[in-house]
Design a protein around this motif. Structure first.
Motif, PDB file in Angstrom:
ATOM      1  N   ILE A  39       0.841  -1.190   0.000  1.00  0.00           N
ATOM      2  CA  ILE A  39       0.000   0.000   0.000  1.00  0.00           C
ATOM      3  C   ILE A  39       0.885   1.252   0.000  1.00  0.00           C
ATOM      4  CG2 ILE A  39      -1.788   1.265   1.249  1.00  0.00           C
ATOM      5  CD1 ILE A  39      -2.585  -1.385   2.550  1.00  0.00           C
ATOM      6  N   PRO A  40       0.697   2.176  -0.931  1.00  0.00           N
ATOM      7  CA  PRO A  40       1.458   3.435  -0.906  1.00  0.00           C
ATOM      8  C   PRO A  40       1.185   4.198   0.392  1.00  0.00           C
ATOM      9  CG  PRO A  40       0.336   3.146  -3.007  1.00  0.00           C
ATOM     10  CD  PRO A  40      -0.187   2.076  -2.106  1.00  0.00           C
ATOM     11  N   LYS A  41       2.214   4.801   0.963  1.00  0.00           N
ATOM     12  CA  LYS A  41       2.071   5.455   2.264  1.00  0.00           C
ATOM     13  C   LYS A  41       1.040   6.574   2.260  1.00  0.00           C
ATOM     14  CE  LYS A  41       6.660   4.364   4.088  1.00  0.00           C
ATOM     15  NZ  LYS A  41       7.929   4.901   4.639  1.00  0.00           N
ATOM     16  N   PHE A  42       0.888   7.258   1.117  1.00  0.00           N
ATOM     17  CA  PHE A  42      -0.040   8.383   1.092  1.00  0.00           C
ATOM     18  C   PHE A  42      -1.488   7.920   1.243  1.00  0.00           C
ATOM     19  CE2 PHE A  42      -0.115   7.187  -3.377  1.00  0.00           C
ATOM     20  CZ  PHE A  42      -1.443   7.395  -3.739  1.00  0.00           C
ATOM     21  N   LEU A  43      -1.730   6.615   1.034  1.00  0.00           N
ATOM     22  CA  LEU A  43      -3.084   6.086   1.172  1.00  0.00           C
ATOM     23  C   LEU A  43      -3.421   5.665   2.602  1.00  0.00           C
ATOM     24  CD1 LEU A  43      -3.505   3.862  -2.021  1.00  0.00           C
ATOM     25  CD2 LEU A  43      -4.520   6.104  -1.566  1.00  0.00           C
ATOM     26  N   PHE A  44      -2.404   5.570   3.469  1.00  0.00           N
ATOM     27  CA  PHE A  44      -2.663   5.115   4.831  1.00  0.00           C
ATOM     28  C   PHE A  44      -3.734   5.947   5.541  1.00  0.00           C
ATOM     29  CE2 PHE A  44       1.741   2.950   5.495  1.00  0.00           C
ATOM     30  CZ  PHE A  44       1.294   1.868   4.749  1.00  0.00           C
ATOM     31  N   PRO A  45      -3.645   7.288   5.525  1.00  0.00           N
ATOM     32  CA  PRO A  45      -4.682   8.063   6.215  1.00  0.00           C
ATOM     33  C   PRO A  45      -6.074   7.861   5.629  1.00  0.00           C
ATOM     34  CG  PRO A  45      -2.759   9.423   5.758  1.00  0.00           C
ATOM     35  CD  PRO A  45      -2.578   8.153   4.983  1.00  0.00           C
ATOM     36  N   ILE A  46      -6.150   7.702   4.314  1.00  0.00           N
ATOM     37  CA  ILE A  46      -7.457   7.534   3.673  1.00  0.00           C
ATOM     38  C   ILE A  46      -8.068   6.186   4.049  1.00  0.00           C
ATOM     39  CG2 ILE A  46      -8.648   7.380   1.451  1.00  0.00           C
ATOM     40  CD1 ILE A  46      -6.397   9.152   0.293  1.00  0.00           C
ATOM     41  N   ILE A  47      -7.236   5.128   3.956  1.00  0.00           N
ATOM     42  CA  ILE A  47      -7.736   3.792   4.293  1.00  0.00           C
ATOM     43  C   ILE A  47      -8.047   3.713   5.786  1.00  0.00           C
ATOM     44  CG2 ILE A  47      -7.187   1.330   4.317  1.00  0.00           C
ATOM     45  CD1 ILE A  47      -5.359   1.827   1.924  1.00  0.00           C
ATOM     46  N   GLY A  48      -7.190   4.351   6.604  1.00  0.00           N
ATOM     47  CA  GLY A  48      -7.440   4.366   8.043  1.00  0.00           C
ATOM     48  C   GLY A  48      -8.767   5.022   8.379  1.00  0.00           C
ATOM     49  N   ALA A  49      -9.068   6.132   7.712  1.00  0.00           N
ATOM     50  CA  ALA A  49     -10.339   6.820   7.946  1.00  0.00           C
ATOM     51  C   ALA A  49     -11.519   5.973   7.486  1.00  0.00           C
ATOM     52  CB  ALA A  49     -10.339   8.160   7.223  1.00  0.00           C
ATOM     53  N   TYR A  50     -11.353   5.312   6.328  1.00  0.00           N
ATOM     54  CA  TYR A  50     -12.421   4.449   5.804  1.00  0.00           C
ATOM     55  C   TYR A  50     -12.728   3.314   6.781  1.00  0.00           C
ATOM     56  CZ  TYR A  50     -14.702   1.032   2.760  1.00  0.00           C
ATOM     57  OH  TYR A  50     -15.564   0.116   2.231  1.00  0.00           O
ATOM     58  N   ARG A  51     -11.661   2.684   7.292  1.00  0.00           N
ATOM     59  CA  ARG A  51     -11.866   1.591   8.244  1.00  0.00           C
ATOM     60  C   ARG A  51     -12.475   2.100   9.547  1.00  0.00           C
ATOM     61  NH1 ARG A  51      -6.501  -2.332   7.902  1.00  0.00           N
ATOM     62  NH2 ARG A  51      -6.836  -3.081   5.773  1.00  0.00           N
ATOM     63  N   ALA A  52     -12.035   3.270   9.990  1.00  0.00           N
ATOM     64  CA  ALA A  52     -12.554   3.822  11.240  1.00  0.00           C
ATOM     65  C   ALA A  52     -14.036   4.126  11.131  1.00  0.00           C
ATOM     66  CB  ALA A  52     -11.778   5.084  11.610  1.00  0.00           C
ATOM     67  N   PHE A  53     -14.452   4.736  10.014  1.00  0.00           N
ATOM     68  CA  PHE A  53     -15.881   5.007   9.808  1.00  0.00           C
ATOM     69  C   PHE A  53     -16.678   3.701   9.779  1.00  0.00           C
ATOM     70  CE2 PHE A  53     -14.667   9.293   8.249  1.00  0.00           C
ATOM     71  CZ  PHE A  53     -15.639  10.041   8.920  1.00  0.00           C
ATOM     72  N   GLY A  54     -16.120   2.688   9.118  1.00  0.00           N
ATOM     73  CA  GLY A  54     -16.806   1.407   9.038  1.00  0.00           C
ATOM     74  C   GLY A  54     -16.958   0.748  10.395  1.00  0.00           C
ATOM     75  N   ARG A  55     -15.881   0.758  11.202  1.00  0.00           N
ATOM     76  CA  ARG A  55     -15.949   0.169  12.535  1.00  0.00           C
ATOM     77  C   ARG A  55     -16.932   0.935  13.415  1.00  0.00           C
ATOM     78  NH1 ARG A  55     -11.760  -3.270  14.316  1.00  0.00           N
ATOM     79  NH2 ARG A  55     -11.802  -2.352  16.410  1.00  0.00           N
ATOM     80  N   LYS A  56     -16.888   2.273  13.334  1.00  0.00           N
ATOM     81  CA  LYS A  56     -17.802   3.061  14.157  1.00  0.00           C
ATOM     82  C   LYS A  56     -19.248   2.765  13.777  1.00  0.00           C
ATOM     83  CE  LYS A  56     -19.237   7.729  15.397  1.00  0.00           C
ATOM     84  NZ  LYS A  56     -19.012   9.186  15.255  1.00  0.00           N
ATOM     85  N   ARG A  57     -19.528   2.744  12.486  1.00  0.00           N
ATOM     86  CA  ARG A  57     -20.893   2.492  12.038  1.00  0.00           C
ATOM     87  C   ARG A  57     -21.381   1.116  12.508  1.00  0.00           C
ATOM     88  NH1 ARG A  57     -19.987   2.981   7.138  1.00  0.00           N
ATOM     89  NH2 ARG A  57     -19.778   0.771   6.608  1.00  0.00           N
ATOM     90  N   THR A  58     -20.540   0.105  12.334  1.00  0.00           N
ATOM     91  CA  THR A  58     -20.939  -1.253  12.712  1.00  0.00           C
ATOM     92  C   THR A  58     -21.134  -1.371  14.219  1.00  0.00           C
ATOM     93  OG1 THR A  58     -19.745  -2.179  10.821  1.00  0.00           O
ATOM     94  CG2 THR A  58     -20.282  -3.682  12.623  1.00  0.00           C
ATOM     95  N   TRP A  59     -20.213  -0.810  14.986  1.00  0.00           N
ATOM     96  CA  TRP A  59     -20.331  -0.898  16.445  1.00  0.00           C
ATOM     97  C   TRP A  59     -21.601  -0.206  16.936  1.00  0.00           C
ATOM     98  CZ3 TRP A  59     -15.334  -0.718  19.830  1.00  0.00           C
ATOM     99  CH2 TRP A  59     -14.410  -1.663  19.355  1.00  0.00           C
ATOM    100  N   LEU A  60     -21.918   0.946  16.346  1.00  0.00           N
ATOM    101  CA  LEU A  60     -23.135   1.662  16.766  1.00  0.00           C
ATOM    102  C   LEU A  60     -24.385   0.892  16.351  1.00  0.00           C
ATOM    103  CD1 LEU A  60     -22.168   5.373  15.997  1.00  0.00           C
ATOM    104  CD2 LEU A  60     -22.304   4.266  18.232  1.00  0.00           C
ATOM    105  N   GLU A  61     -24.378   0.360  15.136  1.00  0.00           N
ATOM    106  CA  GLU A  61     -25.536  -0.410  14.669  1.00  0.00           C
ATOM    107  C   GLU A  61     -25.766  -1.650  15.533  1.00  0.00           C
ATOM    108  OE1 GLU A  61     -25.276   0.651   9.865  1.00  0.00           O
ATOM    109  OE2 GLU A  61     -24.615  -1.288  10.624  1.00  0.00           O
ATOM    110  N   GLN A  62     -24.665  -2.248  15.970  1.00  0.00           N
ATOM    111  CA  GLN A  62     -24.756  -3.476  16.769  1.00  0.00           C
ATOM    112  C   GLN A  62     -24.775  -3.210  18.270  1.00  0.00           C
ATOM    113  OE1 GLN A  62     -25.063  -6.623  15.496  1.00  0.00           O
ATOM    114  NE2 GLN A  62     -25.135  -5.785  13.420  1.00  0.00           N
TER     115      GLN A  62
END
Length: 318
Positions: A39-62
């Motif tokens: 993974i190119p380093k410049f994508l780390f913040p973008i992928i990190g944010a995507y995963r964080a939003f996904g985890r937050k959404r799932t945890w709240l839904e569940q």
């Protein structure tokens, strides 16, 4: 000589707060995912944010919150008491690979102080480059000085093997508490789940942990094969990075149904403490199969018998 014991785990955030989930996801990307995916380093913040939003959404839904840090703190206290019972007055610490207090900071401070003897216990059921493998690598970086304190990493594989009888008793006792008698088990299926791993790792990965998990599963199978109608392993896999271990949870649950099994015991045997994988991910799989009556057996967590195994492992080295 001052004795210190450090329990190391991933240390996921307790709540769904976005900033906590982002920092956790970002650290996993840079330290773990980058080992298996270019993974190119410049994508780390973008992928990190995507995963964080996904985890937050799932945890709240569940309506989920992680008990991992609370469990780890309880393990710390229980291990300190178990060591004291064996005449060892040790300082026991919690340290996390992807959260604060960071493993690197805790170990660096302990090793930098002369006169310390440090035992590191990775709280994973198997050694691999993705779990305990980070620890000796880091210790090698920070202990070039002969005056540094001695640090020793205990083997996950050995601790898991020594804990098999305890884990089996924990499983059967929990089922008994849920009203499962011997005849109930003989009509039911048992799913033993573990974190999945890559079958064909990229260059540079020496140990995926696959063989250790299979050895542990075989030890369970030896003790439990005649107590259930069917016993099988199921892997909690990710989606990217290559070919993952099979059968996964979905295939395993479907296979149980095809065999006509109506009752299933689900035990995440590949973890020493409950977390989002053992609790939330497993639950999200089996709730998609309403025809199965599932008893979810918690991880070993702070079972005194398990902490006694850890204490004996440390005491044998003192």
């Amino acid at each position: 000589m001052n004795i210190h014991v450090v329990l190391v785990s991933y240390g996921e955030p307790p709540q769904a707060r976005l900033i906590d989930q982002y920092l956790y996801s970002y650290r996993i990307l840079t330290k773990l995912t980058a080992r298996v995916a270019p993974i190119p380093k410049f994508l780390f913040p973008i992928i990190g944010a995507y995963r964080a939003f996904g985890r937050k959404r799932t945890w709240l839904e569940q309506d989920y919150s992680s008990p991992l840090e609370e469990i780890t703190q309880a393990q710390v206290s229980a291990l300190k008491a178990a060591l004291k019972d064996r005449g060892i007055d040790a300082n026991v610490h919690a340290a996390y690979e992807f959260r604060n207090p960071r493993m690197e900071t805790v170990l660096q401070n302990l090793v930098a102080s002369p006169g310390n003897r440090v035992f590191v216990i990775p709280m994973y059921a198997f050694d691999s480059d993705f779990t305990s493998g980070f620890i000796p690598e880091f210790l090698a970086e920070i202990t070039p000085d002969n005056n540094a304190s001695h640090a020793e990493v205990l083997s996950c594989d050995a601790l898991a093997t020594q804990s098999v009888h305890v884990l089996v008793k924990h499983l059967l006792e929990h089922l008994e508490q849920q009203g499962w008698k011997e005849e109930n088990c003989l009509e039911a299926g048992l799913i033993l789940s573990s974190h999945g791993t890559i079958v064909q790792p990229p260059p540079g990965i020496k140990n995926t942990g696959l063989h250790a998990v299979i050895r542990l599963y075989c030890l369970f199978l030896r003790e439990l094969h005649d107590k259930f109608k069917a016993v099988t392993i199921a892997w909690l896999n990710h989606e990217r990075g290559g070919k993952w271990t099979q059968p996964d949870m979905e295939r395993t649950l479907a296979r149980m149904e095809r065999k006509g099994i109506k009752k299933v015991a689900y035990f995440p045997f590949g973890f020493f403490a409950d977390n989002a994988e053992t609790e939330l991910e497993g639950r999200m799989f089996y709730t998609e199969h309403p025809g199965l009556e599932v008893v979810h057996v918690p991880c070993i967590n702070s079972d005194p018998r398990f902490l006694a195994v850890l204490a004996e492992a440390v005491a044998s080295q003192c």
